[in-house]
Design an enzyme around this catalytic site. Sequence first.
Site, mmCIF file in Angstrom:
data_model
loop_
_atom_site.group_PDB
_atom_site.id
_atom_site.type_symbol
_atom_site.label_atom_id
_atom_site.label_comp_id
_atom_site.label_asym_id
_atom_site.label_seq_id
_atom_site.Cartn_x
_atom_site.Cartn_y
_atom_site.Cartn_z
ATOM 1 N N HIS A 115 -12.891 0.391 50.450
ATOM 2 C CA HIS A 115 -12.832 1.509 51.387
ATOM 3 C C HIS A 115 -12.045 1.167 52.650
ATOM 4 O O HIS A 115 -11.746 2.051 53.458
ATOM 5 C CB HIS A 115 -14.249 1.949 51.775
ATOM 6 C CG HIS A 115 -14.365 3.406 52.096
ATOM 7 N ND1 HIS A 115 -13.292 4.170 52.505
ATOM 8 C CD2 HIS A 115 -15.423 4.248 52.077
ATOM 9 C CE1 HIS A 115 -13.685 5.413 52.723
ATOM 10 N NE2 HIS A 115 -14.978 5.485 52.469
ATOM 11 N N ARG A 116 -11.691 -0.104 52.845
ATOM 12 C CA ARG A 116 -10.809 -0.458 53.963
ATOM 13 C C ARG A 116 -9.383 -0.008 53.687
ATOM 14 O O ARG A 116 -8.611 0.261 54.616
ATOM 15 C CB ARG A 116 -10.822 -1.974 54.193
ATOM 16 C CG ARG A 116 -12.173 -2.565 54.539
ATOM 17 C CD ARG A 116 -12.090 -4.078 54.550
ATOM 18 N NE ARG A 116 -11.663 -4.608 53.255
ATOM 19 C CZ ARG A 116 -11.424 -5.895 53.011
ATOM 20 N NH1 ARG A 116 -11.559 -6.784 53.985
ATOM 21 N NH2 ARG A 116 -11.046 -6.300 51.816
#
Length: 431
Positions: free
Chosen positions: A401-402
């Site tokens: 999700h980064r």
Amino acid sequence: MVEVKLHDIGEGMTEGEIIHYFVKVGDTVKVDQPLVEVQTDKMVAELPSPASGKVKNIVVDSGTTVSVGTTILVLETEAGKSVVPEMEMKLEEAVPKKSEASTTQPQQQAPAENKGEKRFIIAAPYTRKIAREFRVDINEVTGTGTFGRITVEDLYTFVKKRDEIQSSKEMKAVSNKVIEEKTEPTQEIQKQDVQNIKETKEEDVLPFRGRRKQIALKMTKSFYTIPHVTHFEETDLTELLSYRNDLKEMNLNVSAVAFFIKAIAVALKQFPVFNAKLDEDNEVIRLEKEYNIGIATDTKDGLIVPVIHHADKLSVRQIHDKLKELTKKAQEDKLTPTDLRGGTFTISNVGPLGSIGATPIINHPETGLIAFHKTKKMPVVMENDEIAIRSIMTMSMAFDHRVADGATAVAFTNRFKQLVENPKIWPIELA
């Protein structure tokens, strides 16, 4: 005196449970030394010391839940030293600024400390937590981060070297014993394992070394490093399975997974963010130029991931042949370093084992992984509102999700679905 209080560690917390203390009354502590471990509703975190001094009093007992702002313990600080009262000192404040680098460097080049002497350590709380889990004295780890900061990668490099040295010593001891008794090495190792198990009185044990231990190291590293998000989807394989049957009648046997791999390669070209690796040190996301698909493969010694290189340039039939070759080599333990190197995205086909869903762990440092689960026939309402029996496969996609967001992951799997659900468009799409 300075009161060490429970502060908001950045998760929007209002309270936390005191799990245990790393210090006791009378202990001398340094700045940034872990004092206490706290459990919040989202994570376990360490609270470091804001100043050097001596532990004067522990106010809150372990196992107690307290609200933010509550005094946990009291430090008696050294006279004349500055104090940061509520532990607001950050890592950046403990590190010299760029303008001070010239005055800092000579100090870093000072003679090495005596062996066993404690040194100032710059490391994040979760890095220290991993160090404790693997029984590593963090003072022995060399940091490669800014101003000697110890990173997770530094820690795993240290653990790997330590285990290799220990394994080498064990193998040397076994070899010496084999020579003395004139027995075969493999027989002696097996006898030793059996003897170790026999000597265990209250529990059965399995060896935790070799590939099993390396899997554990890599999974732990991925879990602690990457914020995983898992997206679930269903795919209608009816048309693809029918197409495969047509090919079989032409003596062309190609597995469904070969189609999946080709479709993944095509979708990755449209959504290259999932064929990428995050470079935090340089603050960039590196989009890989090659499309090398790793295949999570179960073997008798544990999970291993051989790689199909340049999947985007191979035909479905070539992918099928390469898949069979790598699977056979994995089962026979004949994979070469090249077979295992260079992966940019990983798939896991667990459907044949009966899986209906999972939250897979990403193959670090990749950005995404898709697991294909069980395919089963079920009634489906079609576009004309008629009910038909279709072959539906579930799949789960874990992504970093980064690097990417949920909407992009959904768009990516939608593109994959479009390809596998409509094999008739392949001559147009793949031309």
